[in-house]
Design a protein around this motif. Structure first.
Motif, PDB file in Angstrom:
ATOM      1  N   MET A   8       0.845  -1.199   0.000  1.00 29.15           N
ATOM      2  CA  MET A   8       0.000   0.000   0.000  1.00 29.15           C
ATOM      3  C   MET A   8       0.878   1.246   0.000  1.00 29.15           C
ATOM      4  O   MET A   8       1.872   1.301   0.723  1.00 29.15           O
ATOM      5  CB  MET A   8      -0.806   0.025   1.290  1.00 29.15           C
ATOM      6  CG  MET A   8      -2.274   0.011   1.091  1.00 29.15           C
ATOM      7  SD  MET A   8      -3.067   0.017   2.665  1.00 29.15           S
ATOM      8  CE  MET A   8      -1.859  -0.693   3.709  1.00 29.15           C
ATOM      9  N   THR A  32      -7.792   4.885  -1.922  1.00 23.98           N
ATOM     10  CA  THR A  32      -8.009   4.109  -0.689  1.00 23.98           C
ATOM     11  C   THR A  32      -9.239   4.626   0.031  1.00 23.98           C
ATOM     12  O   THR A  32      -9.453   5.850   0.072  1.00 23.98           O
ATOM     13  CB  THR A  32      -6.781   4.252   0.246  1.00 23.98           C
ATOM     14  OG1 THR A  32      -5.634   3.691  -0.408  1.00 23.98           O
ATOM     15  CG2 THR A  32      -6.976   3.561   1.582  1.00 23.98           C
ATOM     16  N   ASN A  72      -7.958   0.106  -2.347  1.00 25.55           N
ATOM     17  CA  ASN A  72      -7.512  -0.360  -1.029  1.00 25.55           C
ATOM     18  C   ASN A  72      -8.587  -0.025  -0.001  1.00 25.55           C
ATOM     19  O   ASN A  72      -9.162   1.073  -0.040  1.00 25.55           O
ATOM     20  CB  ASN A  72      -6.230   0.347  -0.591  1.00 25.55           C
ATOM     21  CG  ASN A  72      -5.097   0.202  -1.595  1.00 25.55           C
ATOM     22  OD1 ASN A  72      -5.012  -0.787  -2.302  1.00 25.55           O
ATOM     23  ND2 ASN A  72      -4.225   1.210  -1.639  1.00 25.55           N
TER      24      ASN A  72
END
Ligand code: GLY
Length: 386
Positions: A51, A99, A253
């Motif tokens: 990430m 995300t 994400n």
């Protein structure tokens, strides 16, 4: 690739940081670069989810680290493209997906609201979502999700593909890899001058870069006080596979704090879904435990109930290298000739481009860019070597 006995730059550690430093140094015109590692292309990035989350992983009081993380995040697209080209076409899995960080109960939601306010004070791009808006973005989220944050600039890369690309690009740029362990730092007078290897050979070097993660401070021969202890922080992580008919299972994400534990799901374009990660401080142990796997599956199931349908294809554990202040050590140490690139803790994959650029700049010019100031290894120096 046989190393010569003398290197301009010797890099100890062939993880993502060491390999990137070596590649960038070669691009800056440095010659005779040798990377020593018994398992090049290993290290924490081989386990990590990859990430790239400087905003959603922001901790209070870590604004200098945020600046470094943002600087690295901004470089990622170009870094990945250049690496693909230099490696002869290796895809790094870099994906500009964004995300969301979501809350499952009102305490978590309050924590995210605080984080959102903090983002606002720092001028970061972060949008508040109701539970319904979060589920509209990610329909697999549990109906109980209470709200969250959408951060469009936190992305992902595949650590394993990144390592492969760095190995190939380094090779193409003339970096020599040597499968051996550095068993002693060689010091002459007040200067680091290379290392003795597990094979019995020595590699002398004008500059030695120590990029050995949580093993960095353990290198025999390193004078006391030059580096602090870099503690290993174990992370257990799962890899699931999303069969083609279920894709996209998640489109970006997804992060959450579940009963105080940080959880994230990172969906790759090729169908891999990575779920991480535990955080355990118990030495150099990388055993995958039933408890660790149970905890991750239980929390992930609460967040995304549909994961129980997916094949579980891998469990693994890695060691994050944590410095005493959890920020990396980048640049010259108090021991002339020795440069550190270690202690990246939770951010090694994210900070790879900027670390490599900063260290290569130092190796090429002798000057450390200002951005690296707060991360000087000398902030921990307790004794200047005699
Ligand atoms: N950056 C994610 C982790 O350390 O688990």
């Amino acid at each position: 690739m046989a190393p010569g006995t003398h290197a301009d730059v010797l890099v100890i550690g062939g993880g993502v940081i060491g390999l990137a430093v070596a590649w960038r140094a070669a691009q800056r015109g440095l010659r005779r670069i040798v990377v020593v590692d018994p398992h090049p292309g290993g290290g924490a990035a081989r386990v990590a989810a990859g990430m790239l989350a400087p905003v959603t992983e922001l901790q209070y009081g870590e604004e200098p680290l945020l600046r470094l993380g943002m600087a690295s995040n901004e470089r990622y697209a170009a870094f990945a493209a250049e690496l693909t080209e230099a490696s002869g076409g290796e895809d790094t899995g870099y994906r500009r997906c964004g995300t969301i960080a979501v809350a499952l109960d009102s305490d978590d939601r309050e924590e995210l609201r605080e984080l959102h306010a903090f983002h606002g004070r720092l001028g970061l791009d972060s949008h508040w979502l109701t539970g319904r808006e979060a589920r509209r973005l990610e329909p697999m989220l549990a109906p109980g999700v209470r709200g969250g944050l959408h951060v469009t600039d936190d992305h992902q890369v595949d650590g394993r593909r990144l390592l492969t690309a760095l190995l190939r690009a380094g090779e193409a740029a003339g970096v020599a890899g040597h499968r051996a362990e550095a068993v002693e730092l060689l010091v002459e007078g007040d200067r680091a001058v290379g290392a003795r290897l597990s094979t019995g050979e020595t590699v002398t070097a004008d500059r030695t870069v120590l990029a050995a993660g949580p093993h960095s401070h353990l290198l025999p021969g390193l004078p006391a006080g030059v580096l602090p202890a870099i503690r290993p922080v174990k992370g257990q992580i799962l890899r699931l596979r999303v069969p083609a008919p279920y894709r996209p299972f998640l489109s970006r994400n997804v992060r959450a704090v579940v009963r105080g534990r940080h959880l994230y799901l990172v969906p790759r374009e090729d169908g891999e879904l990575v779920i991480g990660a535990t955080s355990e401080e118990q030495g150099y142990d990388t055993t995958v435990t039933a408890g660790g796997v149970y905890e991750l599956l239980r929390d992930a199931h609460e967040l995304v109930p549909g994961i129980t349908e997916l094949p579980l294809v891998e469990t693994s554990a890695g060691l994050r290298p944590g410095s005493p202040d959890n920020a990396p050590l980048i640049g010259p140490t108090a021991l002339p000739g020795l440069v550190a690139a270690t202690g990246h803790y939770r951010n090694g994959v994210l900070l790879t481009p900027v670390t490599a650029d900063l260290v290569a700049e130092y190796l090429a010019t002798g000057t450390m860019p200002e951005l690296a100031g707060p991360f000087s290894p000398t902030r921990f120096t307790t004794k200047v070597p005699a």
